[in-house]
Design an enzyme around this catalytic site. Structure first.
Site, PDB file in Angstrom:
ATOM      1  N   HIS A 150      -3.866  -2.220   3.100  1.00 58.89           N
ATOM      2  CA  HIS A 150      -4.640  -1.750   1.953  1.00 58.89           C
ATOM      3  C   HIS A 150      -4.064  -2.309   0.669  1.00 58.89           C
ATOM      4  CE1 HIS A 150      -1.563   1.247   2.987  1.00 58.89           C
ATOM      5  NE2 HIS A 150      -1.448   1.507   1.687  1.00 58.89           N
ATOM      6  N   ASP A 174      -7.839   6.578  -4.032  1.00 58.76           N
ATOM      7  CA  ASP A 174      -6.604   7.143  -3.476  1.00 58.76           C
ATOM      8  C   ASP A 174      -6.586   8.644  -3.768  1.00 58.76           C
ATOM      9  OD1 ASP A 174      -3.482   5.766  -2.890  1.00 58.76           O
ATOM     10  OD2 ASP A 174      -3.722   7.922  -3.247  1.00 58.76           O
ATOM     11  N   ILE A 175      -6.268   9.432  -2.759  1.00 62.24           N
ATOM     12  CA  ILE A 175      -6.328  10.889  -2.882  1.00 62.24           C
ATOM     13  C   ILE A 175      -5.169  11.444  -3.726  1.00 62.24           C
ATOM     14  CG2 ILE A 175      -4.991  11.613  -0.834  1.00 62.24           C
ATOM     15  CD1 ILE A 175      -8.460  12.934  -1.915  1.00 62.24           C
ATOM     16  N   HIS A 234      -3.742  -1.645  -3.294  1.00 65.10           N
ATOM     17  CA  HIS A 234      -3.860  -0.639  -4.360  1.00 65.10           C
ATOM     18  C   HIS A 234      -4.363  -1.334  -5.622  1.00 65.10           C
ATOM     19  CE1 HIS A 234      -1.243   2.649  -2.598  1.00 65.10           C
ATOM     20  NE2 HIS A 234      -0.716   1.635  -1.944  1.00 65.10           N
ATOM     21  N   GLU A 254       3.516   3.922   3.992  1.00 60.28           N
ATOM     22  CA  GLU A 254       3.033   5.248   4.412  1.00 60.28           C
ATOM     23  C   GLU A 254       1.928   5.122   5.456  1.00 60.28           C
ATOM     24  OE1 GLU A 254       1.780   7.779   1.107  1.00 60.28           O
ATOM     25  OE2 GLU A 254       0.539   8.953   2.476  1.00 60.28           O
TER      26      GLU A 254
HETATM   27  P1  5GP Z   1       1.328   3.055   1.091  1.00 61.89           P
HETATM   28  O1  5GP Z   1       1.104   3.010   2.577  1.00 61.89           O
HETATM   29  O2  5GP Z   1       0.794   1.835   0.386  1.00 61.89           O
HETATM   30  O3  5GP Z   1       2.772   3.321   0.739  1.00 61.89           O
HETATM   31  O4  5GP Z   1       0.549   4.301   0.499  1.00 61.89           O
HETATM   32  C1  5GP Z   1      -0.602   4.837   1.104  1.00 61.89           C
HETATM   33  C2  5GP Z   1      -1.532   5.405   0.050  1.00 61.89           C
HETATM   34  O5  5GP Z   1      -2.618   5.988   0.727  1.00 61.89           O
HETATM   35  C3  5GP Z   1      -0.910   6.457  -0.862  1.00 61.89           C
HETATM   36  O6  5GP Z   1      -1.099   6.107  -2.221  1.00 61.89           O
HETATM   37  C4  5GP Z   1      -1.660   7.752  -0.482  1.00 61.89           C
HETATM   38  O7  5GP Z   1      -1.896   8.610  -1.581  1.00 61.89           O
HETATM   39  C5  5GP Z   1      -2.959   7.218   0.113  1.00 61.89           C
HETATM   40  N1  5GP Z   1      -3.497   8.092   1.152  1.00 61.89           N
HETATM   41  C6  5GP Z   1      -2.818   8.586   2.224  1.00 61.89           C
HETATM   42  N2  5GP Z   1      -3.643   9.347   2.980  1.00 61.89           N
HETATM   43  C7  5GP Z   1      -4.848   9.338   2.359  1.00 61.89           C
HETATM   44  C8  5GP Z   1      -6.102   9.951   2.676  1.00 61.89           C
HETATM   45  O8  5GP Z   1      -6.268  10.676   3.670  1.00 61.89           O
HETATM   46  N3  5GP Z   1      -7.134   9.714   1.821  1.00 61.89           N
HETATM   47  C9  5GP Z   1      -6.981   8.917   0.712  1.00 61.89           C
HETATM   48  N4  5GP Z   1      -8.073   8.745  -0.064  1.00 61.89           N
HETATM   49  N5  5GP Z   1      -5.820   8.325   0.396  1.00 61.89           N
HETATM   50  C10 5GP Z   1      -4.762   8.536   1.208  1.00 61.89           C
END
Ligand code: 5GP
Length: 132
Positions: free
Chosen positions: A93, A29-30, A95, A88
């Site tokens: 995905h 995760d970035i 975590h 987001e």
């Molecule tokens: P969620 O959709 O589960 O709320 O969060 C999405 C996750 O993807 C976040 O923790 C965010 O930091 C990660 N994320 C979003 N865009 C990118 C990206 O371009 N590259 C990476 N490696 N992680 C990402």
């Protein structure tokens, strides 16, 4: 339009890859909650985890299990936490987060890592991985 995670899987956007097989891709995760925070993603785009068919869901869990074992071998922590959110990025995905305290599970505290630190941790997790 492709999701950002499809662009990562296809190499259009760079990532710190940890593991890959024909169906799944795992990368750091970035914006990690903690060092070693990894995302496990099915290559086939699906928005919500419980819209996966049962077999794909179970395969995702098996792949995540193997990645989690490798993270646990690599990153000193209390345990590996597993969370699914997806608010987001609308591409399933998992975590996998090395937890030291409850804060690491809350997505409010973030860890800043250098490019070198990201690359080193990704390489170390990949080295500890057993996919069979
Ligand atoms: P969620 O959709 O589960 O709320 O969060 C999405 C996750 O993807 C976040 O923790 C965010 O930091 C990660 N994320 C979003 N865009 C990118 C990206 O371009 N590259 C990476 N490696 N992680 C990402």
């Amino acid at each position: 339009m492709s999701t950002i995670f499809t662009k990562i899987i296809e190499g259009e956007i760079p990532s710190y890859k940890v593991a890959e097989n024909d169906a799944f891709y795992a990368f750091l995760d970035i914006n990690p909650n903690a060092k070693g925070h990894t995302l496990v993603v099915p290559k086939k785009e699906e928005n919500k985890i419980f819209d996966l068919d049962e077999k794909s869901y179970l395969n995702l869990m098996q792949f995540s299990y193997r990645v989690a074992k490798a993270i646990e071998k690599t990153v000193p922590c209390e345990r590996i936490g597993m969370t699914v959110i997806g608010l987001e990025v609308p591409h399933v995905h998992v975590h996998l987060i090395p937890l030291h305290t409850m804060d690491d599970a809350t997505f409010s505290k973030k860890e800043k890592l250098s490019t070198e630190e990201f690359q080193t941790i990704a390489n170390e997790i990949a080295k500890n991985l057993c996919l069979t």
